[in-house]
Motif scaffolding. Sequence first.
Motif, mmCIF file in Angstrom:
data_model
loop_
_atom_site.group_PDB
_atom_site.id
_atom_site.type_symbol
_atom_site.label_atom_id
_atom_site.label_comp_id
_atom_site.label_asym_id
_atom_site.label_seq_id
_atom_site.Cartn_x
_atom_site.Cartn_y
_atom_site.Cartn_z
ATOM 1 N N ARG A 37 48.205 28.099 112.985
ATOM 2 C CA ARG A 37 46.985 28.399 113.747
ATOM 3 C C ARG A 37 46.962 29.856 114.186
ATOM 4 N NH1 ARG A 37 47.725 23.206 115.943
ATOM 5 N NH2 ARG A 37 48.767 24.048 117.789
ATOM 6 N N LEU A 38 48.107 30.340 114.675
ATOM 7 C CA LEU A 38 48.182 31.730 115.126
ATOM 8 C C LEU A 38 47.982 32.707 113.973
ATOM 9 C CD1 LEU A 38 51.204 31.480 117.600
ATOM 10 C CD2 LEU A 38 48.840 31.964 118.210
ATOM 11 N N SER A 39 48.420 32.305 112.778
ATOM 12 C CA SER A 39 48.312 33.177 111.602
ATOM 13 C C SER A 39 47.051 32.911 110.791
ATOM 14 C CB SER A 39 49.537 32.981 110.693
ATOM 15 O OG SER A 39 50.724 33.246 111.389
ATOM 16 N N LYS A 40 46.233 31.952 111.285
ATOM 17 C CA LYS A 40 44.984 31.593 110.594
ATOM 18 C C LYS A 40 45.253 31.137 109.157
ATOM 19 C CE LYS A 40 42.003 34.554 113.416
ATOM 20 N NZ LYS A 40 43.019 34.840 114.436
ATOM 21 N N ARG A 41 46.213 30.238 109.017
ATOM 22 C CA ARG A 41 46.548 29.656 107.720
ATOM 23 C C ARG A 41 46.540 28.138 107.825
ATOM 24 N NH1 ARG A 41 50.379 32.324 103.863
ATOM 25 N NH2 ARG A 41 50.155 34.568 104.111
ATOM 26 N N THR A 42 46.538 27.489 106.664
ATOM 27 C CA THR A 42 46.673 26.036 106.668
ATOM 28 C C THR A 42 48.156 25.684 106.770
ATOM 29 O OG1 THR A 42 46.932 25.837 104.274
ATOM 30 C CG2 THR A 42 44.671 25.851 105.137
ATOM 31 N N TYR A 43 48.412 24.442 107.110
ATOM 32 C CA TYR A 43 49.804 23.983 107.198
ATOM 33 C C TYR A 43 50.516 24.148 105.853
ATOM 34 C CZ TYR A 43 53.684 20.665 107.267
ATOM 35 O OH TYR A 43 54.922 20.080 107.141
ATOM 36 N N GLU A 44 49.827 23.782 104.768
ATOM 37 C CA GLU A 44 50.439 23.869 103.435
ATOM 38 C C GLU A 44 50.758 25.319 103.071
ATOM 39 O OE1 GLU A 44 47.729 22.131 104.187
ATOM 40 O OE2 GLU A 44 48.589 20.103 104.022
ATOM 41 N N GLU A 45 49.825 26.222 103.370
ATOM 42 C CA GLU A 45 50.064 27.645 103.090
ATOM 43 C C GLU A 45 51.256 28.158 103.900
ATOM 44 O OE1 GLU A 45 45.525 29.269 102.141
ATOM 45 O OE2 GLU A 45 46.274 29.211 104.207
ATOM 46 N N VAL A 78 54.692 27.080 102.400
ATOM 47 C CA VAL A 78 55.077 27.904 101.244
ATOM 48 C C VAL A 78 55.479 29.307 101.702
ATOM 49 C CG1 VAL A 78 54.237 28.985 99.122
ATOM 50 C CG2 VAL A 78 53.631 26.612 99.635
ATOM 51 N N ALA A 79 54.684 29.873 102.604
ATOM 52 C CA ALA A 79 54.956 31.230 103.084
ATOM 53 C C ALA A 79 56.299 31.308 103.797
ATOM 54 C CB ALA A 79 53.839 31.682 104.024
ATOM 55 N N LEU A 80 56.639 30.244 104.528
ATOM 56 C CA LEU A 80 57.903 30.238 105.266
ATOM 57 C C LEU A 80 59.093 30.284 104.317
ATOM 58 C CD1 LEU A 80 59.551 29.997 107.838
ATOM 59 C CD2 LEU A 80 59.232 27.529 107.762
ATOM 60 N N LEU A 81 59.048 29.485 103.271
ATOM 61 C CA LEU A 81 60.153 29.468 102.306
ATOM 62 C C LEU A 81 60.297 30.827 101.622
ATOM 63 C CD1 LEU A 81 59.582 25.908 100.796
ATOM 64 C CD2 LEU A 81 61.363 26.613 102.406
ATOM 65 N N GLU A 82 59.165 31.461 101.330
ATOM 66 C CA GLU A 82 59.213 32.797 100.721
ATOM 67 C C GLU A 82 59.772 33.817 101.714
ATOM 68 O OE1 GLU A 82 55.227 33.557 99.488
ATOM 69 O OE2 GLU A 82 55.371 32.296 97.680
ATOM 70 N N PHE A 83 59.359 33.695 102.972
ATOM 71 C CA PHE A 83 59.799 34.635 104.001
ATOM 72 C C PHE A 83 61.314 34.576 104.205
ATOM 73 C CE2 PHE A 83 60.744 35.202 108.613
ATOM 74 C CZ PHE A 83 60.557 36.574 108.666
ATOM 75 N N LEU A 84 61.882 33.390 104.132
ATOM 76 C CA LEU A 84 63.325 33.248 104.348
ATOM 77 C C LEU A 84 64.139 33.944 103.262
ATOM 78 C CD1 LEU A 84 63.512 29.565 105.651
ATOM 79 C CD2 LEU A 84 63.773 31.678 106.972
ATOM 80 N N ASP A 85 63.507 34.245 102.122
ATOM 81 C CA ASP A 85 64.187 34.982 101.050
ATOM 82 C C ASP A 85 63.954 36.486 101.137
ATOM 83 O OD1 ASP A 85 65.412 32.858 99.798
ATOM 84 O OD2 ASP A 85 63.669 32.401 98.555
ATOM 85 N N THR A 86 63.209 36.919 102.142
ATOM 86 C CA THR A 86 62.853 38.334 102.274
ATOM 87 C C THR A 86 63.982 39.119 102.919
ATOM 88 O OG1 THR A 86 60.530 37.768 102.547
ATOM 89 C CG2 THR A 86 61.187 39.916 103.346
ATOM 90 N N ASP A 87 64.154 40.379 102.494
ATOM 91 C CA ASP A 87 65.066 41.258 103.226
ATOM 92 C C ASP A 87 64.305 42.494 103.671
ATOM 93 O OD1 ASP A 87 64.987 43.167 101.161
ATOM 94 O OD2 ASP A 87 66.741 42.316 100.173
ATOM 95 N N ASN A 147 54.118 39.149 105.376
ATOM 96 C CA ASN A 147 55.218 38.550 106.139
ATOM 97 C C ASN A 147 55.065 38.857 107.627
ATOM 98 O OD1 ASN A 147 57.563 39.547 103.569
ATOM 99 N ND2 ASN A 147 56.589 37.554 103.817
ATOM 100 N N CYS A 148 54.713 40.093 107.906
ATOM 101 C CA CYS A 148 54.594 40.525 109.304
ATOM 102 C C CYS A 148 53.469 39.796 110.020
ATOM 103 C CB CYS A 148 54.352 42.033 109.363
ATOM 104 S SG CYS A 148 55.816 42.998 108.981
ATOM 105 N N VAL A 149 52.319 39.737 109.366
ATOM 106 C CA VAL A 149 51.158 39.091 109.986
ATOM 107 C C VAL A 149 51.434 37.604 110.197
ATOM 108 C CG1 VAL A 149 48.750 38.437 109.605
ATOM 109 C CG2 VAL A 149 49.508 40.767 109.108
ATOM 110 N N THR A 150 52.149 37.005 109.253
ATOM 111 C CA THR A 150 52.381 35.566 109.305
ATOM 112 C C THR A 150 53.476 35.178 110.290
ATOM 113 O OG1 THR A 150 51.763 35.453 106.969
ATOM 114 C CG2 THR A 150 52.853 33.526 107.890
ATOM 115 N N PHE A 151 54.540 35.979 110.374
ATOM 116 C CA PHE A 151 55.700 35.566 111.174
ATOM 117 C C PHE A 151 56.077 36.546 112.287
ATOM 118 C CE2 PHE A 151 56.167 33.398 107.085
ATOM 119 C CZ PHE A 151 56.213 32.088 107.529
#
Length: 203
Positions: free
Chosen positions: A66-74, A77-86, A94-98
């Motif tokens: 809700r804070l990132s204006k995304r759906t739960y499903e999005e 997916v974004a979270l799993l991608e973010f955890l692989d980010t360095d 990544n910044c806007v979402t997390f």
Amino acid sequence: APLFKGVRELVLRKCKADKQGQIRAIFEKQPFGELERLVTQKLLDVVKRVAKEELESENWLRRVARLSKRTYEEMRVALLEFLDTDVLDVSIENCVTFLDPLIESWDIDLATFGVEIVLNRRVAQGHPKRFEFVEKGPEAAFHEEPGLKEFLQDATLSGDATKEEIEFLRKLRFGGKRPTPLYYYRELQSLRDPLHFRPPRAE
């Protein structure tokens, strides 16, 4: 590779207001220099730690979505991608979402490089996270006292001393005085005497 400009702007925006100008000047003078990498890495580390802890929490993911204006499903997916980010490939997305919703603010002591990160309590529980990065010079060369060496060689004095007790005796400093083996024996007995120590306080 330098950070995306948008990433830097978000990091600076989250910086404590009275330091923003000073930190911006450092970032711009040394793009993706030591300080910028340090701060960005610590922000990533903290947000990733929270994300890993909440990975299986549907309620948490929905709040962040809700804070990132995304759906739960999005968000999933974004979270799993973010955890692989360095720190080298962190994106504006990544910044806007997390980072944006989870980080309330951060501050740094430029003398010690101690970093304090305050999390957004709506989506991240816990106290401010503090990290200290004080560079310590090489410790002074260790000099073992002759009296300690003799004490350790004399089994009648030190035969039953534990590793922890010997380590304690090694750390004693005397400002130029030279203790005898007998001193170390008496120090050991004193260390073991329960009358010399108060019981720990109950919490």
